[in-house]
Design a protein around this motif. Structure first.
Motif, PDB file in Angstrom:
ATOM      1  N   MET A   1     -71.293 -46.266  27.466  1.00 10.15           N
ATOM      2  CA  MET A   1     -70.678 -44.825  27.726  1.00 10.15           C
ATOM      3  C   MET A   1     -69.658 -44.750  28.707  1.00 10.15           C
ATOM      4  O   MET A   1     -69.831 -45.407  29.902  1.00 10.15           O
ATOM      5  N   ILE A   2     -68.766 -44.062  28.356  1.00 11.97           N
ATOM      6  CA  ILE A   2     -67.572 -43.850  29.239  1.00 11.97           C
ATOM      7  C   ILE A   2     -68.125 -42.888  30.372  1.00 11.97           C
ATOM      8  O   ILE A   2     -68.808 -42.000  29.985  1.00 11.97           O
ATOM      9  N   ASP A   3     -67.994 -43.047  31.536  1.00 11.32           N
ATOM     10  CA  ASP A   3     -68.265 -42.218  32.723  1.00 11.32           C
ATOM     11  C   ASP A   3     -67.237 -41.075  32.583  1.00 11.32           C
ATOM     12  O   ASP A   3     -66.434 -41.181  33.405  1.00 11.32           O
ATOM     13  N   SER A   4     -67.710 -39.889  32.011  1.00  8.31           N
ATOM     14  CA  SER A   4     -66.756 -38.907  32.109  1.00  8.31           C
ATOM     15  C   SER A   4     -66.816 -38.212  33.131  1.00  8.31           C
ATOM     16  O   SER A   4     -65.862 -37.158  33.225  1.00  8.31           O
ATOM     17  N   SER A   5     -67.748 -38.347  34.096  1.00  8.48           N
ATOM     18  CA  SER A   5     -67.800 -37.430  35.215  1.00  8.48           C
ATOM     19  C   SER A   5     -66.569 -37.783  36.107  1.00  8.48           C
ATOM     20  O   SER A   5     -66.232 -36.831  36.962  1.00  8.48           O
ATOM     21  N   ARG A   6     -65.762 -38.814  35.985  1.00  6.67           N
ATOM     22  CA  ARG A   6     -64.600 -38.932  36.737  1.00  6.67           C
ATOM     23  C   ARG A   6     -63.440 -38.105  36.331  1.00  6.67           C
ATOM     24  O   ARG A   6     -62.536 -38.180  36.926  1.00  6.67           O
ATOM     25  N   PHE A   7     -63.641 -37.469  35.231  1.00 11.52           N
ATOM     26  CA  PHE A   7     -62.523 -36.603  34.866  1.00 11.52           C
ATOM     27  C   PHE A   7     -62.952 -35.233  35.201  1.00 11.52           C
ATOM     28  O   PHE A   7     -64.089 -34.652  35.362  1.00 11.52           O
ATOM     29  N   CYS A 100     -61.269 -43.878  15.344  1.00 11.67           N
ATOM     30  CA  CYS A 100     -61.467 -44.495  16.747  1.00 11.67           C
ATOM     31  C   CYS A 100     -61.298 -43.304  17.843  1.00 11.67           C
ATOM     32  O   CYS A 100     -62.206 -43.186  18.612  1.00 11.67           O
ATOM     33  N   LEU A 101     -60.372 -42.693  17.560  1.00 10.68           N
ATOM     34  CA  LEU A 101     -60.107 -41.383  18.478  1.00 10.68           C
ATOM     35  C   LEU A 101     -61.245 -40.557  18.531  1.00 10.68           C
ATOM     36  O   LEU A 101     -61.716 -40.192  19.616  1.00 10.68           O
ATOM     37  N   ARG A 102     -61.769 -40.329  17.463  1.00 11.55           N
ATOM     38  CA  ARG A 102     -63.076 -39.396  17.215  1.00 11.55           C
ATOM     39  C   ARG A 102     -64.070 -40.064  17.868  1.00 11.55           C
ATOM     40  O   ARG A 102     -64.861 -39.409  18.711  1.00 11.55           O
ATOM     41  N   LEU A 108     -66.706 -39.072  25.134  1.00 12.23           N
ATOM     42  CA  LEU A 108     -66.397 -38.167  26.198  1.00 12.23           C
ATOM     43  C   LEU A 108     -67.445 -36.888  26.265  1.00 12.23           C
ATOM     44  O   LEU A 108     -67.516 -36.430  27.219  1.00 12.23           O
ATOM     45  N   GLU A 109     -67.668 -36.339  25.016  1.00 15.40           N
ATOM     46  CA  GLU A 109     -68.447 -35.214  24.974  1.00 15.40           C
ATOM     47  C   GLU A 109     -70.079 -35.882  25.319  1.00 15.40           C
ATOM     48  O   GLU A 109     -70.810 -35.054  25.319  1.00 15.40           O
ATOM     49  N   GLY A 110     -70.189 -37.047  25.397  1.00 15.78           N
ATOM     50  CA  GLY A 110     -71.561 -37.472  25.874  1.00 15.78           C
ATOM     51  C   GLY A 110     -72.514 -37.540  24.592  1.00 15.78           C
ATOM     52  O   GLY A 110     -73.728 -37.702  24.948  1.00 15.78           O
TER      53      GLY A 110
END
Lengths: 711, 175
Positions: A1-7, A100-102, A108-110
């Motif tokens: 997972m992308i760590d979206s907390s950095r955003f 891919c974008l989706r 990002l939405e987790g």
């Protein structure tokens, strides 16, 4: 997972909303482009979409996505410029990149990790298609591309070059809000030769200078062979700013050889964010621009905040919560208005003259309030297109995979309906379309045998009528064989042998929960996979679904939906001393039964006989255990309602009115009450509960065991 | 809800509001109860109410509070007393409980009090006036026993209501 907390969460939310919109838009335009490869507008839209996502990704600081979209954008840029022509392969690759974008967005939405393999594969494909020129960040050499290529692809409908004077005055807060004029200047450079002049007069004294503010503005003289429209596309996000203007300049353009391509990543000798510099001679060229300097010299005026634009119309995302609040307030205003009106009547009896004047004012404000209510309601309305878009993709992918040639024709995409309704329609529509493709449209050989065109056609239509939204899914396939449906129903014991059904009634069998099992479906007329779920979905939106079909000619599924979920047409009835609202959609008729129509049957309990049919009787007073009024009403009225294909008779004491009511949720401050769908506020400020028929039926069924009361 | 610093000597309490928290006091039967004033949103007069079918009797129904539908509970009935007749001076106290609004009917609203928090004691084991579940604490104050109500339990200690919440969509007759 992308760590979206950095955003930054706020920025991320905005980005995701925007990206979602863009993805849909790009997908739509790609599908358009596939049909019509010369559709330049579609290329532009797709390009803009990717560009916006790239910008957004940059804004939140998600480099991976930024680089990915950059690749796709470069490819599209070649398509836009004509260096690449559209091919099915290209469209597939671009569509794949939407997926891919989706996938990125979902991550990002987790929701789930993004499809790394998919992205890598897509990237490879994109790079392959774009050839060597797509390396990230590597600026293309200054060498002019082949002039012939240029002329081939020119989208400008004029021959030769035109000159534009573009003034760029942004709000001071632009930088704080993540805007970057440099990007825009680069984009302008891509259109043609630019002469950029930065105006530095507004830079304040060092001690009062706020480094996060934008003090500069620019004049750009652009010499381009692109059209004004192209230019507007680049500037589209800013055109609503009053400081951003485009003017076409007459006179011969300087030199035709001027066309140059400056790719992304190239350093322009332009800086915009160094206000501390004493002097900013940001002239790319020694040539002086002749702009309307007097206008530019004006001190910067305070400007409204830059709002996030999501499409060319310019719009903002508003949370449902805020809308609901607004709706509430408007509803209250309407009720207060009614109270003021009543007061006016009293005034009039006391003082005619004053009363009349008062009445005049109330009447005036009445118009305004109604308009206000309409407008607020209107905010919730969105074009149904959003629900239709994914279907195009489904049909396309199915066509490619199955070898059945199917074309989807969409009309009425602008038809507006409530956002919530539109969002919930996606599933049922998908189902209907899939069914039409799977079971409706025949194989090509069979179509040929029946003298049909080899290409199957599914029409998807939306339109307004009778205060409802209608959506039709119509195919020109084999149609539904009512006899076969009856056979299946009998074999599944859903229908007994004696019952005679009309064709229409037979089609209704498709919606029975037990009807659809996979083995019985595909070889027969074939509808019915999960049709009960479709009906449930539609009914949960207070809609209805109908089937028309002609054997050999095709079938039509028609969905009828309310314009909005927030308002229903209701029938106000009185039971004992309570006022209930019955959704009018379910009401078939009302009657005052004669004594002999009340019957008690062994099997069904209390019924009402109506034209030879026995309707189960629902005694609201008893179901709700209401306090009996004295003296009791011995002569109740009956409201005949239909629920899930069955008819019932609701016993009520009085029928008061029929009106549009605004639905309020009970759960907001309480919880769901069995048999109650919600509440509404009456003209006098009182509350009326809205009946939930399925719930009522369940209570009634449970009460069955209790001894029956004979009325 | 006062900005002033609490006094060192908490035995003397200034009614004008420089000590402790503020509470609304009200009467039910013979007892005086108190509630944190911050929970109280407003007082409205008891007007026509729409009954909600098949709920325990202490739920009197719902009212329209400026566009929101809010339930009204008769605290007297909730505590197991006999119902009093409502009259033109019966008020509904609307409260914020979590993110929901609830209207409470009490016998009589009395006053706003400033009470130091340390004066509020846990309820004694033998409290019999109402069920212990509703009590958060008691406070002796000017020869009177004040009972602090635990608002959260008003809703969720009721088994039949819990049932509804758990089985939102299934229908369970509540009797």
């Amino acid at each position: 997972m992308i760590d979206s907390s950095r955003f930054d969460p706020e920025a991320l939310k905005l980005f995701l909303e925007e990206a979602g919109d863009m993805e849909d838009q790009i997908e739509e335009s790609l599908l358009l482009l596939e049909k019509d490869p010369s559709n330049q507008e579609a290329v532009n839209t797709a390009f803009r979409g990717f560009h916006t996502i790239k910008g957004g990704a940059g804004m939140i600081g998600f480099e991976e996505l930024q680089q990915y979209t950059h690749q796709v954008e470069s490819l599209l840029s070649d398509v836009r410029g004509g260096e690449k022509s559209t091919s099915p392969e290209l469209i597939s690759a671009l569509l794949g990149s939407i997926d891919c974008l989706r996938s990125f967005c979902k991550d990002l939405e987790g929701i789930e990790s993004y499809d790394q393999q998919g992205v890598a594969a897509s990237l490879e494909q994109i790079q392959k298609l774009s050839g060597t020129s797509a390396d990230i960040g590597e600026p293309q050499t200054e060498a002019d591309p082949e002039p012939t290529v240029q002329s081939e692809v020119s989208v400008s409908n004029e021959s030769g070059f035109s000159r534009f004077l573009i003034e760029l005055r942004f709000p001071e807060e632009l930088l704080q809000e993540g805007g970057d004029p440099l990007l825009l200047l680069k984009d302008l450079h891509e259109l043609g030769e630019c002469i950029v002049t930065a105006h530095v007069h507004s830079i304040p004294q060092l001690e009062i200078l706020d480094p996060s503010k934008l003090y500069l503005h620019w004049s750009v003289l652009l010499n381009t062979e692109k059209s004004e429209e192209d230019l507007e596309n680049v500037l589209m996000f800013f055109l609503e700013e009053e400081g951003v203007t485009i003017r076409r300049i007459q006179g011969p353009p300087k030199e035709t050889k001027a066309k140059q391509k400056i790719n992304q990543g190239e350093d322009l000798p332009v800086q915009e964010d160094a206000p501390e510099a004493k002097d900013l001679p940001l002239k790319q060229n020694k040539e002086t621009v002749q702009p309307q300097t007097q206008k530019i010299e004006k001190p910067a005026q305070p400007r409204p905040q830059v709002q996030k634009k999501e499409d060319s119309g310019g719009s903002i995302h508003v949370s449902n919560f805020k809308l609901d609040k607004l709706m509430n307030l408007v509803g209250e205003t309407v009720i207060n208005q009614a109270r003021l009106k009543e007061l006016g009547q009293e005034f009039r009896t006391l003082n005619r003259k004053l009363g009349d004047r008062y009445q005049q004012i109330i009447d005036d404000s009445d118009i305004v309030v109604r308009e206000l209510q309409d407008q607020v309601m209107n905010i919730r309305m969105v074009p149904i297109k959003g629900a239709f878009l994914p279907l195009q993709r489904i049909v396309r992918d199915y066509s490619v995979k199955s070898g059945k040639k199917i074309k989807l024709e969409i009309s009425g995409g602008e038809t507006e309906l409530d956002k919530t309704v539109s969002e919930k329609l996606g599933g049922p529509l998908k189902h209907l379309i899939r069914n039409a493709m799977d079971h409706g449209i025949e194989l090509q050989e069979e179509r040929a045998k029946n003298g049909k065109t080899p290409e199957g056609k599914i029409e998807l239509k939306a339109f307004h009528s009778e205060g409802h939204v209608f959506i039709e899914v119509q195919d020109d396939g084999a149609g539904i064989d009512a006899e076969k449906i009856k056979d299946i129903a009998r074999s599944k014991q859903l229908l007994d042998d004696e019952t005679e059904l009309s064709e229409e009634e037979a089609f209704q069998l498709l919606f029975l929960p037990g009807f659809s099992t996979s083995e019985s479906i595909s070889d027969i007329s074939g509808r019915g996979v999960g049709m009960d779920a479709v009906r449930q979905d539609i009914e949960s939106l207070r809609g209805a679904i109908f089937i028309k079909s002609e054997l050999g000619q095709g079938s039509t599924f028609q969905i009828k939906l309310p314009l909005t979920l927030a308002i229903i047409e209701g029938m106000l009835v009185q039971v004992e001393n309570q006022i209930f609202t019955i959704p009018l959609l379910s009401v078939l008729e009302t009657l005052k039964p004669l004594g002999h129509q009340h019957k008690t049957l062994q099997k069904q309990g209390e019924v009402i006989e109506l034209r030879g049919e026995y309707l189960p009787k629902l005694n609201l007073s008893r179901i709700f255990n209401l306090q009996k009024v004295d003296p009791p009403n011995l002569d109740p009225l009956v409201v005949v309602v239909e629920q899930a294909g069955e008819r019932y008779g609701l016993l009520v004491d009085k029928i008061l009115d029929q009106q549009q009511v605004v639905i309020k949720s009970m759960e907001e401050n309480f919880f769901q009450i069995p048999g109650i769908a919600g509440a509404t506020i009456l003209g006098d400020g009182g509350v009326s509960l809205i009946l939930d028929l399925p719930g009522l039926l369940k209570i009634a069924l449970q009460n069955r065991q209790e001894p029956l009361e004979v009325s | 809800m006062t900005d002033q610093k609490p006094q060192e000597n908490a035995d003397v309490i200034d009614i004008n509001g420089n000590e402790g928290k503020q509470y609304v006091s009200f009467k039910i039967a013979e007892e005086t109860y108190i509630l944190d004033i911050r929970k109280v949103r407003e007082f409205i007069t008891y007007e026509r109410i729409t009954i909600i079918p098949n709920l325990p009797e202490y739920y009197k129904g719902v009212i329209n509070l400026r566009g929101s539908i809010i339930p009204v509970m008769d605290l007297r009935l909730r505590f197991g007393y006999e119902q009093l007749d409502y009259h033109e001076r019966t008020v509904i106290m609307t409260l914020n409980i979590g993110d929901k609004l609830l209207g409470l009917v009490v016998d009589k609203v009395l006053d706003v009090l400033h009470l130091p928090e340390d004066r509020i004691q846990p309820p004694p084991e033998t409290e019999k006036v109402i069920e212990r579940q509703f009590l958060e604490g008691i406070c002796e104050w000017q020869d009177e026993m004040l009972i602090l109500i635990n608002l959260d339990t008003l809703f969720d200690q009721d088994p039949s209501l819990q049932l509804i919440e758990e089985t939102q969509h299934s229908i369970t007759p509540i009797q």
